[in-house]
Design a protein around this motif. Structure first.
Motif, PDB file in Angstrom:
ATOM      1  N   SER A 175       8.583 -22.459 -19.955  1.00 12.32           N
ATOM      2  CA  SER A 175       7.666 -21.743 -19.069  1.00 12.32           C
ATOM      3  C   SER A 175       7.534 -20.267 -19.419  1.00 12.32           C
ATOM      4  CB  SER A 175       8.102 -21.898 -17.611  1.00 12.32           C
ATOM      5  OG  SER A 175       9.398 -21.377 -17.415  1.00 12.32           O
ATOM      6  N   ASP A 206      -1.557 -28.138 -18.812  1.00 10.61           N
ATOM      7  CA  ASP A 206      -1.469 -29.524 -18.344  1.00 10.61           C
ATOM      8  C   ASP A 206      -0.109 -30.131 -18.668  1.00 10.61           C
ATOM      9  OD1 ASP A 206      -4.070 -29.333 -17.420  1.00 10.61           O
ATOM     10  OD2 ASP A 206      -4.950 -30.295 -19.190  1.00 10.61           O
ATOM     11  N   GLU A 232       2.535 -28.706 -16.381  1.00  6.04           N
ATOM     12  CA  GLU A 232       2.422 -29.266 -15.037  1.00  6.04           C
ATOM     13  C   GLU A 232       3.083 -30.635 -14.967  1.00  6.04           C
ATOM     14  OE1 GLU A 232      -0.955 -30.472 -11.698  1.00  6.04           O
ATOM     15  OE2 GLU A 232      -1.513 -29.330 -13.483  1.00  6.04           O
ATOM     16  N   GLN A 233       2.963 -31.421 -16.000  1.00  5.25           N
ATOM     17  CA  GLN A 233       3.546 -32.756 -16.004  1.00  5.25           C
ATOM     18  C   GLN A 233       5.062 -32.742 -16.146  1.00  5.25           C
ATOM     19  OE1 GLN A 233       1.551 -34.953 -19.110  1.00  5.25           O
ATOM     20  NE2 GLN A 233      -0.483 -34.537 -18.268  1.00  5.25           N
ATOM     21  N   VAL A 237       6.773 -28.661 -13.743  1.00  4.33           N
ATOM     22  CA  VAL A 237       6.377 -28.320 -12.379  1.00  4.33           C
ATOM     23  C   VAL A 237       6.762 -29.458 -11.433  1.00  4.33           C
ATOM     24  CG1 VAL A 237       4.462 -27.686 -10.856  1.00  4.33           C
ATOM     25  CG2 VAL A 237       4.465 -26.917 -13.246  1.00  4.33           C
ATOM     26  N   SER A 273       4.928 -27.784  -7.209  1.00  2.23           N
ATOM     27  CA  SER A 273       4.520 -26.380  -7.396  1.00  2.23           C
ATOM     28  C   SER A 273       5.648 -25.472  -7.874  1.00  2.23           C
ATOM     29  CB  SER A 273       3.905 -25.786  -6.116  1.00  2.23           C
ATOM     30  OG  SER A 273       2.715 -26.457  -5.774  1.00  2.23           O
ATOM     31  N   VAL A 332       8.588 -24.332 -10.549  1.00 11.36           N
ATOM     32  CA  VAL A 332       8.582 -24.428 -12.009  1.00 11.36           C
ATOM     33  C   VAL A 332       9.991 -24.219 -12.579  1.00 11.36           C
ATOM     34  CG1 VAL A 332       7.573 -23.512 -14.134  1.00 11.36           C
ATOM     35  CG2 VAL A 332       6.212 -23.563 -12.029  1.00 11.36           C
ATOM     36  N   THR A 381       7.608 -19.701 -11.347  1.00  7.84           N
ATOM     37  CA  THR A 381       6.586 -20.190 -10.429  1.00  7.84           C
ATOM     38  C   THR A 381       5.489 -19.154 -10.239  1.00  7.84           C
ATOM     39  OG1 THR A 381       8.230 -21.553  -9.288  1.00  7.84           O
ATOM     40  CG2 THR A 381       6.155 -21.134  -8.132  1.00  7.84           C
ATOM     41  N   TYR A 391       3.391 -18.994 -13.244  1.00  6.41           N
ATOM     42  CA  TYR A 391       2.482 -20.137 -13.236  1.00  6.41           C
ATOM     43  C   TYR A 391       1.245 -19.830 -12.401  1.00  6.41           C
ATOM     44  CZ  TYR A 391       1.121 -25.100 -12.654  1.00  6.41           C
ATOM     45  OH  TYR A 391       0.465 -26.301 -12.637  1.00  6.41           O
ATOM     46  N   LEU A 423      -2.509 -19.856 -13.876  1.00  4.90           N
ATOM     47  CA  LEU A 423      -3.552 -20.683 -13.278  1.00  4.90           C
ATOM     48  C   LEU A 423      -4.760 -19.847 -12.874  1.00  4.90           C
ATOM     49  CD1 LEU A 423      -1.413 -23.037 -10.994  1.00  4.90           C
ATOM     50  CD2 LEU A 423      -2.664 -23.723 -13.056  1.00  4.90           C
ATOM     51  N   ARG A 467      -5.752 -24.206  -7.226  1.00  8.40           N
ATOM     52  CA  ARG A 467      -4.371 -24.630  -7.488  1.00  8.40           C
ATOM     53  C   ARG A 467      -3.436 -23.426  -7.462  1.00  8.40           C
ATOM     54  NH1 ARG A 467      -1.502 -28.960  -9.719  1.00  8.40           N
ATOM     55  NH2 ARG A 467       0.664 -28.489  -9.235  1.00  8.40           N
ATOM     56  N   THR A 477      -0.267 -22.996  -4.866  1.00  5.21           N
ATOM     57  CA  THR A 477       1.073 -22.778  -5.400  1.00  5.21           C
ATOM     58  C   THR A 477       1.678 -21.491  -4.838  1.00  5.21           C
ATOM     59  OG1 THR A 477       0.489 -23.930  -7.451  1.00  5.21           O
ATOM     60  CG2 THR A 477       2.413 -22.488  -7.526  1.00  5.21           C
TER      61      THR A 477
END
Length: 612
Positions: free
Chosen positions: A484, A507, A510-511, A514, A517, A519, A542, A545, A549, A557, A561
């Motif tokens: 991250s 993406d 996120e999979q 995360v 929400s 991280v 977080t 992130y 975003l 999103r 978050t």
């Protein structure tokens, strides 16, 4: 573990040279003096039996406690509700001046607001992390604790002439003091704990206490008026700003990563580090947050601090580079790591470490963060002088020769060096910002060399830092691990927020990284870092992130978050380093990096929402 308050069940007070933590139960269980990184006077946070504390609590069964800050200040109020009445303890530290001093005061005012309240007070210091024995000397006007190492803690009672003398009601058990105070509605008593006192104990009249209180209120409210933030989440952002100010060592401008040491990243685990120092990286990030809010003086102070580090170490040919990754708040660099094996650690989380052995690691990203903050400051009128530019050129000569090598990386891993993608990205930033500074000012430079190295770093990251298999940028070359830290790639301009490669990386993160929400830094099982155990989600990551975003146009999103993350703050709006799966806070508290990232993400998200 039951003997320890939750990490988040604390408030922070301070005087801009040191700080103290106060629990929701009225205990000061962490206080170091005369500086953030000095040995502790109260350390029950890390050993309930042997660490030392100063506790004020009702003698009656307590139905509930509440804790809040006096609005727009760093003055902490802890309220107790009982059947007999309601009372409160008001804690603050009068702000010191810009010169380093051994003189620090912790004011604890006890007040009954309804009915009748009896408060039990216990003062039990344990000097030098509990390693130095002490004696206590009672006088007609107070008391003095004297440690074998010469450290003293003086107790001045707050009383009016008609009140009974504190010395008449103090009881002495071994080297600790206890007193029981019974107050009716409207009555108040208290004490001032002072280190480095210039005289014997003396009685403090209400008028003097009120003057200290009003001066402290005035300082914080006057300081906060300099904020120009008018966006959403103003209260949250300004509380973070006050928290960061509390963690700044005024004489040097250095920002500590946290005012605590050895709070665990996993309960019972070994990831327990001392954060009471100034990291080049963390403090560099402070320039963006401070200037974004309008606090130019603090940003200038840090850039001056950073410039001093650059000038004093420039030209070093050591294999860790001309800059250390962290320093003591006064700029010195002796951070030898020790283990306090006589302390059990928070909730039994040993070892308890003071000092930090990571200080001499090679972390190449710090050069990019330093140059980026200096360039950003320069854009906002914080000029870099000739001596500073000359020293930076020397650092860049070193970086040009050494950026393409394995390192320990931003997360200070202890499992061996790797070719970390983030370190290469930030090396690109260092050369890029240096080129911009030179061009904007017509300064002499090795522009051709810097451009060559900048472009080489870019090409290398694109060739080796990207994984076709993962469809993402990865932690280090040759791996499939996500990290991250790379959320900052778009923030620093290495990639466009709209680049398909960046969208794919978001993406993938996120999979894998995360969780509802929150991280994680990375998966330590997939990328061993040389330490046992696991850790919680990183609050810093977080907020990074959220920023990523928002820059990528995923504002809905990002806002969700951010709003979810607000729910993980403690009752005062403070964050430690991590959050565990149960929602508890972990790690050192409060963490500057998290509050810096909160401010940055709030600024970015607010601007993005305004454009919708």
């Amino acid at each position: 573990m039951d003997d320890y308050p939750l990490i988040e069940d604390h408030g922070l007070i301070g005087d801009l040279q040191t700080a103290a933590l106060v629990t929701t139960e009225g205990a000061v269980d962490w206080f170091c003096s005369p500086r953030f990184d000095s040995p502790s006077v109260f350390g029950a946070l890390l050993d309930r039996r042997n660490g030392g504390h100063c506790t004020v609590r009702p003698a009656h069964p307590t139905h509930s406690t509440k804790q809040l800050y006096l609005p727009d200040t760093a003055i902490l109020v802890t309220r107790f509700m009982t059947e007999a009445g309601a009372g409160e303890v008001i804690d603050f530290m009068p702000v010191t001046g810009p010169m380093a001093t051994r003189h620090h005061r912790l004011v604890r005012l006890v007040r009954c607001v309804r009915g009748t309240m009896t408060f039990d007070v216990e003062i039990a210091p344990r000097f030098d992390y509990g390693r130095s024995k002490h004696d206590v000397h009672l006088t007609q006007h107070g008391a003095v604790f004297v440690a074998q190492d010469g450290t003293e803690l003086t107790v001045h009672p707050i009383r009016e002439p008609e009140d009974e003398r504190l010395s008449d009601v103090l009881t002495h058990r071994e080297a600790d003091l206890q007193v029981s105070l019974t107050l009716e509605a409207g009555q108040q008593r208290g004490l001032i704990l002072e280190t480095g006192a210039e005289g014997p104990p003396r009685e403090i009249r209400r008028a003097e206490h009120e003057r200290l209180f009003e001066e402290t209120v005035g300082f914080w409210r006057s300081w906060l008026t300099r904020s120009r933030y008018t966006g959403r989440w103003r209260e949250v952002v300004e509380r973070s700003a006050i928290t960061l100010k509390l963690m700044t060592f005024a004489p040097s401008g250095g920002l500590v990563a946290a005012p605590t040491a050895a709070l665990p990243e996993q309960l019972g685990g070994e990831r327990n580090w001392d954060y009471r120092f100034t990291w080049i990286r963390d403090a560099s990030f402070s320039v963006y947050a401070l200037l974004g809010l309008g606090f130019t003086e603090e940003a200038r102070a840090f850039i001056t601090w950073l410039g001093d580090r650059v000038k004093e170490r420039a030209g070093s040919d050591g294999n860790t580079g001309p800059l250390n990754i962290m320093y003591k708040v006064d700029g010195s660099s002796d951070l030898t790591e020790q283990i306090l094996d006589h302390w059990e650690g928070y909730g039994g989380s040993a070892p308890v470490r003071i000092g930090n052995g990571a200080a001499t690691q090679l972390q190449l990203d710090i050069y990019g963060e330093a140059l980026d903050s200096i360039y950003f400051g320069h854009q906002h009128g914080l000029e870099l002088g000739h001596a500073g530019w000359t020293s930076l050129r020397t650092d860049l000569e070193w970086l040009a020769d050494h950026w393409d090598q394995a390192e320990e990386g931003i997360w200070e891993t202890r499992g061996g060096r790797q070719d970390f993608t983030y370190g290469r990205v930030m090396s690109w930033v260092a050369f890029d910002r240096a080129l911009r500074l030179a061009e904007a000012n017509g300064w002499p430079s090795a522009a051709d060399r810097w451009k060559t190295e900048r472009d080489a770093a870019y090409e290398q990251v694109m060739a080796k830092g990207w994984s076709d298999g993962r469809r993402a940028f990865v932690q280090h070359y040759g791996s499939e691990v996500l990290d991250s830290a790379l959320l900052r790639m778009a923030t620093v301009g290495f990639v466009s927020p709209g680049d398909p490669m960046w969208a794919a990386t978001l993406d993938a993160m996120e999979q894998e990284l995360v969780s509802d929400s929150l991280v994680y830094r990375y998966n330590p099982d997939a990328s061993p870092d040389g330490l046992r155990g696991s850790e919680g989600t990183f609050s810093l990551c977080t907020f990074m992130y959220v920023d990523a975003l928002a820059r990528a146009g995923r504002t809905d999103r990002a806002r969700l978050t951010f709003e979810k993350m607000m729910g993980y703050a403690n009752h005062l709006g403070l964050y430690s380093e991590e959050i565990d799966p149960t929602g508890r806070q972990l790690g050192n508290f409060p963490q500057a990096f998290t509050h810096l990232a909160l401010i940055d993400s709030a600024l970015t998200l607010n601007a993005a929402l305004d454009k919708k």
